[in-house]
Design an enzyme around this catalytic site. Structure first.
Site, PDB file in Angstrom:
ATOM      1  N   SER A 138      -8.373  -4.809 -10.666  1.00  0.00           N
ATOM      2  CA  SER A 138      -7.009  -4.325 -10.896  1.00  0.00           C
ATOM      3  C   SER A 138      -6.123  -5.466 -11.404  1.00  0.00           C
ATOM      4  O   SER A 138      -5.281  -5.276 -12.291  1.00  0.00           O
ATOM      5  CB  SER A 138      -6.405  -3.769  -9.602  1.00  0.00           C
ATOM      6  OG  SER A 138      -6.708  -2.411  -9.468  1.00  0.00           O
ATOM      7  N   LYS A 159       0.856  -1.195   0.000  1.00  0.00           N
ATOM      8  CA  LYS A 159       0.000   0.000   0.000  1.00  0.00           C
ATOM      9  C   LYS A 159       0.881   1.230   0.000  1.00  0.00           C
ATOM     10  O   LYS A 159       2.019   1.189   0.479  1.00  0.00           O
ATOM     11  CB  LYS A 159      -0.867   0.021   1.259  1.00  0.00           C
ATOM     12  CG  LYS A 159      -2.088   0.922   1.145  1.00  0.00           C
ATOM     13  CD  LYS A 159      -3.236   0.166   0.515  1.00  0.00           C
ATOM     14  CE  LYS A 159      -4.493   0.966   0.402  1.00  0.00           C
ATOM     15  NZ  LYS A 159      -5.645   0.077   0.137  1.00  0.00           N
ATOM     16  N   THR A 182     -15.224  -2.010  -7.147  1.00  0.00           N
ATOM     17  CA  THR A 182     -15.325  -2.294  -5.712  1.00  0.00           C
ATOM     18  C   THR A 182     -16.788  -2.522  -5.336  1.00  0.00           C
ATOM     19  O   THR A 182     -17.137  -3.508  -4.673  1.00  0.00           O
ATOM     20  CB  THR A 182     -14.723  -1.140  -4.883  1.00  0.00           C
ATOM     21  OG1 THR A 182     -13.392  -0.912  -5.353  1.00  0.00           O
ATOM     22  CG2 THR A 182     -14.677  -1.476  -3.407  1.00  0.00           C
TER      23      THR A 182
END
Ligand code: GLU
Length: 439
Positions: free
Chosen positions: A374, A114, A207
């Site tokens: 992704s 991240k 999402t």
């Protein structure tokens, strides 16, 4: 009480490892599990960078950013990039850890990482935002790459930002010699790009789309009926598209909030009209919109904290971590908490909710659709392919429903929560990856 999200994440890891350990038979297996859990307590690499940006007024401001690479035993590091004034290294570490777990839950062959920059992007001009993003890409370039670590979008980062990052990386790499294939696959260094620059169909809404598949798969099991009421905290990419999906599927979204305010509309909001109103006003506060009309008679403004404690069927935290904490968990009146944000429930709050028989559907399952698409984007870039949206969503549906089955069945088999079921699924896959690499 935890205010450090990484400590909270590690508490979840400890709880899951205890459940797994109790079922581990041989001494050798126990030792191997302990070794792997110990490894998972630390990020493999955490990079702090400082990015000088010449601001429009001629001054230079230095921004601090991070890239945390938690674990790559299952594949290249993968995870989003957050632009937010309250970003901290511990927050990014927690988010990187959850990426490892999430990608293992959906069985995508990526590890987890991240990134983040301490910045309120709303205070920057377009030119400053681009300079900051390109500076960040140059600063983390030595540790990323299409087969090493692939940044994606997160809170406050969009298609344009992901394109700038990939473009800056490409410019840097164009100075060194590489094979044709390597050159062609350079756009795979980031995901969440615009369609014109190697983005995938469906990534923008992925999402919420993935979350809808989970929601639909579990409604019966969770006792959620058609027309059920929903409150959504957060009206960004995930919260907005989830509201749209749920309203189209026949649910009543009675309250939404953003960082500046919240509204309650008894008959249910119209997500599109609410978004138009929010774009005009800069907040959802004051947007009482139903049936494509906004009128003050339809609803009332509420305190964003009150949204969390409304007597609804489903509460969807879709903003930041630690929305549901020890101090407000007892006042939650929803039957189901469906976590669309990462880490919205602290371990203490989780325990309080368990005692109150509130079912929590965990983040690492519900919001995994974004990173799954992704992965599809990365795969298309690596193969020089472009899939239509119908193909993307069909593949996404099958990944999400398989993950739901795995998590649900595991939670039942171990007599534990859905969150622990998800952790056990993830840990089992990570343990087996370690076993294969050390054999
Ligand atoms: N930010 C997303 C998440 O938290 C995914 C980022 C990505 O696509 O890499 O899952």
């Amino acid at each position: 009480m935890h205010t450090n999200p990484f400590e909270g994440a590690m508490e979840q890891l400890t709880a899951a490892s205890r459940i797994l350990e109790a079922r581990t038979r041989t001494k050798r297996e126990k030792e191997s599990l302990k070794r792997i859990i110990d490894i998972l307590r630390y990020p493999e690499r955490a990079v702090t960078v400082h990015i000088p940006v010449r601001m429009d007024n001629g001054e230079t401001r230095i921004f601090e950013g991070y890239r945390v690479q938690h674990n790559n035993v299952r594949g290249p590091y993968k995870g989003g990039t957050r632009y937010h004034p309250s970003v901290t290294l511990d927050e990014v570490k927690a988010l990187a850890f959850w990426m490892v777990m999430k990608l293992a839950v959906v069985n995508v062959r990526f590890g987890g990482g991240k990134g983040g920059i301490i910045v309120d992007p709303r205070t920057l001009s377009e030119h400053e935002l681009e300079a900051l993003t390109r500076g960040y890409a140059r600063a983390i370039a030595p540790v990323i790459g299409p087969t090493v670590d692939i940044p994606g979008p997160d809170v406050n980062t969009n298609e344009t930002i992901m394109y700038w990052m990939a473009d800056e990386y490409r410019k840097l790499k164009s100075q060194i010699s590489m094979s044709k294939k390597e050159r062609e696959t350079l756009p795979a260094v980031t995901t969440g790009k615009p369609l014109a620059h190697g983005g995938s169909e469906g990534r923008h809404t992925a999402t919420a789309q993935g979350a809808l598949y989970v929601f639909e798969k579990l409604t019966k099991k969770l006792g959620i009926k058609q027309g059920a009421t929903v409150a959504i905290q957060g009206f960004g990419n995930a919260g907005y598209f989830m509201a749209k999906n749920l309203v189209s599927a026949g649910y009543r979204v009675v309250a939404v909030s953003d960082s500046r305010g919240a509204v309650y509309v008894h008959d249910g909001i119209d997500p599109e009209a609410t978004m138009r109103c929010k774009t005009e006003k800069g907040t959802v506060a004051g947007c009482y919109c139903k049936g494509s009309v906004c009128d003050v008679r339809f609803g009332r403004t509420i305190d964003p904290q009150e949204l969390l404690t409304l007597p609804v069927d489903v509460l969807i935290p879709a903003a930041l971590e630690q929305a549901i904490m020890e101090k407000n968990a007892d006042r939650i009146r929803a039957k189901v908490v469906f976590e669309l944000a990462n880490g919205p429930t602290t371990p203490e709050a989780d325990e309080i909710l368990r005692r109150k028989h509130v079912t929590v559907v965990p983040d690492i399952l519900t919001n995994a659709g974004g990173v799954t698409v992704s992965y599809f984007e990365w795969k298309q870039n690596m193969d020089g392919a472009h899939w239509p949206e119908s193909v993307v969503f069909e593949k996404l549906r099958s990944v999400m429903t398989a993950a739901c089955d795995d998590v649900w069945n595991t939670a039942e088999r171990y007599h534990t929560s859905i969150r622990m079921g998800a952790f056990i699924v993830a840990l089992s896959r990570i343990v087996s990856a370690y076993t294969k690499t050390t054999d």
